[in-house]
Design a protein around this motif. Structure first.
Motif, PDB file in Angstrom:
ATOM      1  N   GLN A   1     -22.611 -32.188   1.122  1.00 36.37           N
ATOM      2  CA  GLN A   1     -22.756 -31.559   2.438  1.00 36.37           C
ATOM      3  C   GLN A   1     -22.949 -30.048   2.294  1.00 36.37           C
ATOM      4  N   PHE A   2     -22.243 -29.445   1.336  1.00 37.14           N
ATOM      5  CA  PHE A   2     -22.367 -28.016   1.098  1.00 37.14           C
ATOM      6  C   PHE A   2     -23.809 -27.646   0.740  1.00 37.14           C
ATOM      7  N   VAL A   3     -24.439 -28.439  -0.126  1.00 38.88           N
ATOM      8  CA  VAL A   3     -25.836 -28.178  -0.511  1.00 38.88           C
ATOM      9  C   VAL A   3     -26.734 -28.271   0.728  1.00 38.88           C
ATOM     10  N   LYS A   4     -26.539 -29.291   1.534  1.00 39.64           N
ATOM     11  CA  LYS A   4     -27.333 -29.442   2.769  1.00 39.64           C
ATOM     12  C   LYS A   4     -27.119 -28.246   3.697  1.00 39.64           C
ATOM     13  N   ASP A   5     -25.871 -27.804   3.817  1.00 43.02           N
ATOM     14  CA  ASP A   5     -25.562 -26.655   4.679  1.00 43.02           C
ATOM     15  C   ASP A   5     -26.201 -25.368   4.160  1.00 43.02           C
ATOM     16  N   MET A   6     -26.260 -25.212   2.846  1.00 41.95           N
ATOM     17  CA  MET A   6     -26.926 -24.034   2.271  1.00 41.95           C
ATOM     18  C   MET A   6     -28.406 -24.023   2.654  1.00 41.95           C
ATOM     19  N   PHE A   7     -29.070 -25.164   2.496  1.00 41.82           N
ATOM     20  CA  PHE A   7     -30.475 -25.243   2.880  1.00 41.82           C
ATOM     21  C   PHE A   7     -30.653 -24.990   4.378  1.00 41.82           C
ATOM     22  N   GLU A   8     -29.790 -25.606   5.185  1.00 43.92           N
ATOM     23  CA  GLU A   8     -29.884 -25.426   6.637  1.00 43.92           C
ATOM     24  C   GLU A   8     -29.713 -23.955   7.026  1.00 43.92           C
ATOM     25  N   THR A   9     -28.762 -23.287   6.401  1.00 43.97           N
ATOM     26  CA  THR A   9     -28.523 -21.867   6.671  1.00 43.97           C
ATOM     27  C   THR A   9     -29.734 -21.033   6.260  1.00 43.97           C
ATOM     28  N   MET A  10     -30.306 -21.338   5.090  1.00 40.91           N
ATOM     29  CA  MET A  10     -31.475 -20.611   4.601  1.00 40.91           C
ATOM     30  C   MET A  10     -32.654 -20.775   5.572  1.00 40.91           C
TER      31      MET A  10
END
Length: 187
Positions: free
Chosen positions: A29-38
């Motif tokens: 989920q953290f990886v997905k959130d990083m992409f979403e934030t970017m």
């Protein structure tokens, strides 16, 4: 979840980030959130220190530049515990921006090629070489893991010329399309 971006002046941006392990909490989920934030912040890369976490991870998606560099088609990756093994080639200059330095864009010279060892989001090790824009984005994001910012690549004179802009960023006197964390406001 879209994280707020940590901006210039926050000490986390000057720390050397620490390695992470497979048991990092809610890692997928953290990886997905990083992409979403970017994506939300209109970036092509985002390093964990930019969201206030001093860990060795960054994400990139430079596929939007595939019109100019066809090899960037689908270039979307997570780099975990990366280590630059080698840089080579002529230095070339390009205007760079940074989500942690809103309203600042400066010409930065970097080597044309980078060889990097990293783990992907499944913790599988890779050693790969990149050139052109991909190499530039990787080097920019890797700098964040080493506690460096694009202003560190500028001449002392140019940094002095940016002093008032940098001071305004540290005070939150900057407009962005994304939420920011003003230095000293983190709980």
């Amino acid at each position: 979840m879209i994280y707020p971006i940590t901006v210039y002046g926050d000490p986390v941006l000057r720390k050397v980030a620490q390695p992470i392990t497979k048991d990092y909490p809610d890692f997928d989920q953290f990886v997905k959130d990083m992409f979403e934030t970017m994506y939300f912040s209109d970036g092509v890369g985002l390093a964990a220190p930019q969201i206030g976490l001093p860990i060795r991870m960054f994400v990139v998606d430079a596929s939007a530049a595939a019109d100019e560099e066809p090899e960037l088609e689908g270039f979307k990756k997570a780099f975990i515990n990366p280590e630059i093994i080698e840089t080579k080639g002529d230095e070339w200059t390009m205007n760079e921006g940074c989500l942690s330095l809103p309203d600042i864009r400066e010409d930065v010279s970097r080597p044309e090629f980078v060889k990097i060892k990293y783990l992907d989001e499944n913790f599988v090790e890779h050693i790969e070489e990149y050139g052109g824009f991909a190499a530039r984005v990787i080097q920019h994001e890797y700098d964040h893991l080493e506690g460096k910012l694009l202003v560190d690549h500028l001449s002392p004179l140019r940094k002095r010329m940016l002093k008032s802009k940098l001071t305004n960023i540290t005070k939150g006197k900057v407009k962005t399309s994304y939420r920011i964390i003003i230095p000293g406001s983190r709980k």
